[in-house]
Design an enzyme around this catalytic site. Structure first.
Site, PDB file in Angstrom:
ATOM      1  CE1 TYR A 142      -3.354  -2.827   0.745  1.00 23.56           C
ATOM      2  CE2 TYR A 142      -4.601  -0.826   1.114  1.00 23.56           C
ATOM      3  CZ  TYR A 142      -4.565  -2.179   0.876  1.00 23.56           C
ATOM      4  OH  TYR A 142      -5.739  -2.878   0.772  1.00 23.56           O
ATOM      5  CE  LYS A 189       2.758 -18.254  -1.675  1.00 23.80           C
ATOM      6  NZ  LYS A 189       1.966 -19.498  -1.694  1.00 23.80           N
ATOM      7  CG  ASP A 221      -1.014 -20.668  -0.186  1.00 18.44           C
ATOM      8  OD1 ASP A 221      -0.523 -20.573   0.965  1.00 18.44           O
ATOM      9  OD2 ASP A 221      -0.442 -21.289  -1.103  1.00 18.44           O
ATOM     10  CG  ASP A 245      -7.842  -5.118   1.759  1.00 18.34           C
ATOM     11  OD1 ASP A 245      -8.793  -4.662   2.406  1.00 18.34           O
ATOM     12  OD2 ASP A 245      -7.795  -5.117   0.515  1.00 18.34           O
ATOM     13  CG  ASP A 249     -13.377  -7.654   2.211  1.00 23.22           C
ATOM     14  OD1 ASP A 249     -13.145  -6.839   3.135  1.00 23.22           O
ATOM     15  OD2 ASP A 249     -13.898  -7.312   1.123  1.00 23.22           O
TER      16      ASP A 249
HETATM   17  C1  IPM Z   1     -10.330  -1.522   3.997  1.00 26.62           C
HETATM   18  C2  IPM Z   1     -10.589  -0.963   2.623  1.00 26.62           C
HETATM   19  C3  IPM Z   1      -9.439  -0.044   2.242  1.00 26.62           C
HETATM   20  C4  IPM Z   1      -8.167  -0.866   2.207  1.00 26.62           C
HETATM   21  C5  IPM Z   1      -9.645   0.692   0.925  1.00 26.62           C
HETATM   22  C6  IPM Z   1     -10.931   1.487   0.904  1.00 26.62           C
HETATM   23  C7  IPM Z   1      -8.471   1.588   0.598  1.00 26.62           C
HETATM   24  O1  IPM Z   1     -10.786  -1.972   1.703  1.00 26.62           O
HETATM   25  O2  IPM Z   1     -10.267  -0.733   4.964  1.00 26.62           O
HETATM   26  O3  IPM Z   1     -10.190  -2.725   4.132  1.00 26.62           O
HETATM   27  O4  IPM Z   1      -7.867  -1.514   1.192  1.00 26.62           O
HETATM   28  O5  IPM Z   1      -7.447  -0.873   3.194  1.00 26.62           O
HETATM   29 MN    MN Z   2     -10.664  -3.986   2.538  1.00 29.49          MN
END
Ligand code: IPM
Ligand code: MN
Length: 356
Positions: A142, A189, A221, A245, A249
């Site tokens: 990032y 990894k 993975d 990240d 999710d």
């Molecule tokens: C999160 C989001 C952010 C990230 C985006 C919006 C930049 O997906 O907070 O997880 O990738 O960190």
């Molecule tokens: Mn995210």
């Protein structure tokens, strides 16, 4: 206690869900005799529209002057499919993380008994899962060098990590693991990436200092699979920015809805509390988004920023009660059951806090 909270609602559904969390905060303050003062800052697309900058200096100062930041979301579809856009709403979030030194993002994953059937995973796999994802937040791809070469036909992002960055997040992760079930999984990894080998090396050097915590190492993975096939394996999971990240999710599926996952970002300056779901532009302004992740983020704020555990617990109890009573938005409502609006859920939770 007296505290200052900076509200940064941002874009999309951000303002609606932050408003509901504020109702819960106000109800808690009235109940426990705290005094709260709010300030406000623009961030994301709304800040670009107003200042031409996704995280203006004014907003940064508002954050620095607050005891905690309650953040909504950033993002606007008008930027999504434009790879040449010079400023993007997401840059506001990244700038805030960097400038506030928020190196650790805590994303707890819990299950609610009455919602386990909502998970796309088998009930017996998720029932009782309870783990904490620790995502490194100010390093890696990032923030490493990125760019284009060959007239734009070659692109790169650098996954750069320094030892001190790895050490500080591992230290925090060990401390949280100590107060939980004493099991830390370091996800990397290391079979391919040099940066991951640094992570693993540092973790192996630190592990003996925490003999009460069991440390294990898992390739990312494999961890992605394990989150789905056996989420109860995890207690504290720590990983670098990009892996974190993606994995968080994925991990949100365990609780049944992204609308339930709260997070805290902590580091050198003011801590930030925010839902992980993002700006959900399709729902913006419709009063249908699930406010519970933001309300739960406010619970984390009381616990982590103010050290007020009872207050955090009272918010959690109200959220659990709303779920048990089916006072939920459309993402959680059972077929044929009433779908409550964002503000109805917010009002119900605040009212529950006041009365219980
Ligand atoms: C999160 C989001 C952010 C990230 C985006 C919006 C930049 O997906 O907070 O997880 O990738 O960190
Ligand atoms: Mn995210």
């Amino acid at each position: 206690m007296k505290f200052k909270i900076a509200k940064l609602p941002g874009d999309g559904i951000g303002p609606e869900v932050v408003e509901q969390a504020v109702k819960a905060v106000d109800a808690i303050c009235a109940k426990f005799g705290h005094e709260v003062e709010y300030s406000f800052g623009y961030v994301g697309a709304c800040a670009i529209d107003k200042y031409g900058d996704a995280y203006p200096q004014e907003t940064h100062e508002t954050c620095l002057n607050a005891d905690a930041v309650l953040f909504g979301a950033v993002g606007d579809p008008k930027y999504d499919n434009n790879p040449t856009a010079k400023v993007r709403p997401e840059q506001g979030l990244l700038a805030m993380r960097k400038q506030l030194g928020l190196f650790a993002n805590l994303r707890p994953v819990e299950t609610f008994k009455s919602l386990v059937h909502k998970s796309p995973l088998k009930e017996e796999l998720v029932d009782g899962a309870d783990f904490l994802c620790m995502r490194e937040l100010t390093g890696g791809m990032y923030f490493g060098a990125k760019g284009r070469e060959d007239n734009g036909d070659t692109a790169y992002d650098t996954n750069l990590y320094h030892r001190y960055e790895v050490e500080r997040i591992l230290k925090l992760s060990y401390e949280y693991a100590r107060n939980r079930r004493k099991h830390l999984t370091v996800v990397d990894k290391a079979n391919v990436l040099e940066s991951s080998r640094l992570w693993r090396q540092v973790a192996q050097e630190m592990a003996p200092q925490y003999p009460d915590v069991e440390t294990d190492y898992m390739y990312v993975d494999n961890a992605a699979m394990k989150l789905i096939t056996g989420p109860k394996f995890f207690d504290v999971l720590v990983t670098e920015n990009t892996f974190g990240d993606i994995l968080t999710d994925e991990a949100s599926c365990v609780s049944g809805s992204m609308g339930l996952l709260a997070s805290a970002s902590v580091g050198e300056h003011t801590s930030v509390f925010e839902p992980i779901h993002g700006s959900y532009p399709q729902a913006a302004g419709k009063n249908i988004a699930n406010p519970l992740a933001t309300i739960l983020s406010a619970a984390m704020m009381f616990e982590y920023a103010f050290g007020l555990m009872e207050e955090g617990k009272a918010i959690r109890a109200a959220v659990a009660a709303s779920i048990d009573a089916n006072i939920v938005t459309e993402d959680l409502a059972a077929p044929g059951e009433k779908k409550y609006s964002t503000s109805e859920v917010g009002d119900w939770v605040a009212d529950y806090i006041s009365k219980n």
